[in-house]
Design a protein around this motif. Sequence first.
Motif, PDB file in Angstrom:
ATOM      1  N   ILE A  39      72.384  66.155  47.683  1.00  0.00           N
ATOM      2  CA  ILE A  39      71.570  66.685  46.587  1.00  0.00           C
ATOM      3  C   ILE A  39      72.173  68.029  46.169  1.00  0.00           C
ATOM      4  N   THR A  40      72.712  68.085  44.969  1.00  0.00           N
ATOM      5  CA  THR A  40      73.298  69.322  44.457  1.00  0.00           C
ATOM      6  C   THR A  40      72.179  70.221  43.905  1.00  0.00           C
ATOM      7  N   PRO A  41      72.462  71.503  43.685  1.00  0.00           N
ATOM      8  CA  PRO A  41      71.438  72.380  43.098  1.00  0.00           C
ATOM      9  C   PRO A  41      70.914  71.862  41.752  1.00  0.00           C
ATOM     10  N   GLU A  42      71.773  71.287  40.933  1.00  0.00           N
ATOM     11  CA  GLU A  42      71.331  70.747  39.642  1.00  0.00           C
ATOM     12  C   GLU A  42      70.368  69.578  39.838  1.00  0.00           C
ATOM     13  N   MET A  43      70.708  68.671  40.781  1.00  0.00           N
ATOM     14  CA  MET A  43      69.820  67.544  41.058  1.00  0.00           C
ATOM     15  C   MET A  43      68.511  68.023  41.668  1.00  0.00           C
ATOM     16  N   SER A  44      68.591  69.041  42.508  1.00  0.00           N
ATOM     17  CA  SER A  44      67.394  69.598  43.126  1.00  0.00           C
ATOM     18  C   SER A  44      66.448  70.124  42.057  1.00  0.00           C
ATOM     19  N   LYS A  45      66.983  70.765  41.040  1.00  0.00           N
ATOM     20  CA  LYS A  45      66.172  71.283  39.933  1.00  0.00           C
ATOM     21  C   LYS A  45      65.456  70.132  39.210  1.00  0.00           C
ATOM     22  N   ASN A  46      66.180  69.032  38.969  1.00  0.00           N
ATOM     23  CA  ASN A  46      65.587  67.856  38.335  1.00  0.00           C
ATOM     24  C   ASN A  46      64.453  67.313  39.200  1.00  0.00           C
ATOM     25  N   LEU A  47      64.698  67.182  40.500  1.00  0.00           N
ATOM     26  CA  LEU A  47      63.685  66.639  41.407  1.00  0.00           C
ATOM     27  C   LEU A  47      62.489  67.572  41.543  1.00  0.00           C
ATOM     28  N   GLN A  48      62.714  68.875  41.495  1.00  0.00           N
ATOM     29  CA  GLN A  48      61.600  69.813  41.542  1.00  0.00           C
ATOM     30  C   GLN A  48      60.725  69.673  40.304  1.00  0.00           C
ATOM     31  N   GLY A  49      61.335  69.389  39.171  1.00  0.00           N
ATOM     32  CA  GLY A  49      60.561  69.097  37.960  1.00  0.00           C
ATOM     33  C   GLY A  49      59.742  67.825  38.123  1.00  0.00           C
ATOM     34  N   GLN A  50      60.325  66.826  38.773  1.00  0.00           N
ATOM     35  CA  GLN A  50      59.590  65.588  39.036  1.00  0.00           C
ATOM     36  C   GLN A  50      58.419  65.853  39.989  1.00  0.00           C
ATOM     37  N   ALA A  51      58.629  66.725  40.974  1.00  0.00           N
ATOM     38  CA  ALA A  51      57.552  67.078  41.899  1.00  0.00           C
ATOM     39  C   ALA A  51      56.416  67.778  41.155  1.00  0.00           C
ATOM     40  N   LEU A  52      56.760  68.656  40.219  1.00  0.00           N
ATOM     41  CA  LEU A  52      55.725  69.316  39.404  1.00  0.00           C
ATOM     42  C   LEU A  52      54.891  68.278  38.657  1.00  0.00           C
ATOM     43  N   TYR A  53      55.574  67.283  38.076  1.00  0.00           N
ATOM     44  CA  TYR A  53      54.883  66.212  37.352  1.00  0.00           C
ATOM     45  C   TYR A  53      53.923  65.482  38.284  1.00  0.00           C
ATOM     46  N   MET A  54      54.412  65.125  39.481  1.00  0.00           N
ATOM     47  CA  MET A  54      53.582  64.364  40.411  1.00  0.00           C
ATOM     48  C   MET A  54      52.387  65.182  40.912  1.00  0.00           C
ATOM     49  N   LYS A  55      52.564  66.484  41.074  1.00  0.00           N
ATOM     50  CA  LYS A  55      51.439  67.322  41.498  1.00  0.00           C
ATOM     51  C   LYS A  55      50.406  67.448  40.369  1.00  0.00           C
ATOM     52  N   LYS A  56      50.870  67.432  39.135  1.00  0.00           N
ATOM     53  CA  LYS A  56      49.962  67.512  37.994  1.00  0.00           C
ATOM     54  C   LYS A  56      49.275  66.170  37.737  1.00  0.00           C
ATOM     55  N   HIS A  57      49.898  65.073  38.159  1.00  0.00           N
ATOM     56  CA  HIS A  57      49.361  63.723  37.959  1.00  0.00           C
ATOM     57  C   HIS A  57      49.177  63.045  39.331  1.00  0.00           C
ATOM     58  N   PRO A  58      48.108  63.384  40.047  1.00  0.00           N
ATOM     59  CA  PRO A  58      47.938  62.879  41.414  1.00  0.00           C
ATOM     60  C   PRO A  58      47.724  61.377  41.521  1.00  0.00           C
ATOM     61  N   ASP A  59      47.497  60.697  40.404  1.00  0.00           N
ATOM     62  CA  ASP A  59      47.316  59.247  40.427  1.00  0.00           C
ATOM     63  C   ASP A  59      48.641  58.493  40.318  1.00  0.00           C
ATOM     64  N   VAL A  60      49.745  59.197  40.093  1.00  0.00           N
ATOM     65  CA  VAL A  60      51.058  58.562  39.921  1.00  0.00           C
ATOM     66  C   VAL A  60      51.732  58.362  41.280  1.00  0.00           C
ATOM     67  N   ASN A  61      52.141  57.115  41.526  1.00  0.00           N
ATOM     68  CA  ASN A  61      52.947  56.762  42.699  1.00  0.00           C
ATOM     69  C   ASN A  61      54.278  56.230  42.192  1.00  0.00           C
TER      70      ASN A  61
END
Length: 134
Positions: A39-61
């Motif tokens: 996981i490169t720093p750029e990919m980590s940034k993308n995944l952290q954005g995905q984590a933000l989405y999932m925390k904002k949408h707790p019904d998403v699996n």
Amino acid sequence: MKKLLFLSCALALAACSSAKMPSDLNDEKVFFAFDSAEITPEMSKNLQGQALYMKKHPDVNITMEGHCDERGSTEYNLALGALRAGNAAHVLIKDGVEPSRIKTISYGKNKPQYFGTGEAVWAKNRNATTKVNK
């Protein structure tokens, strides 16, 4: 060694501070170098954005799919795809997403997302793709 550790921490902090939440999580991709699940720093940034989405949408699996290019054996690519999906999922978990909301699967080279040969196509197929479970 201390400078390297400091640089790694600084890169991680910079990636975290600039993570952008995607508007739609389905089909989000992070890409990998040849023969790598790092996981490169750029990919980590993308995944952290995905984590933000999932925390904002707790019904998403989700299911995190690991993909590889067509080179190498089927067995090797299934293992590499599993590492890619697992490493991507680990970043989401580390960023606060509950592990029970994430499944992983490896398709290796068996389910290419892009067809053709050559580095341009291979680079696109070396990814972990997020699929929203319906």
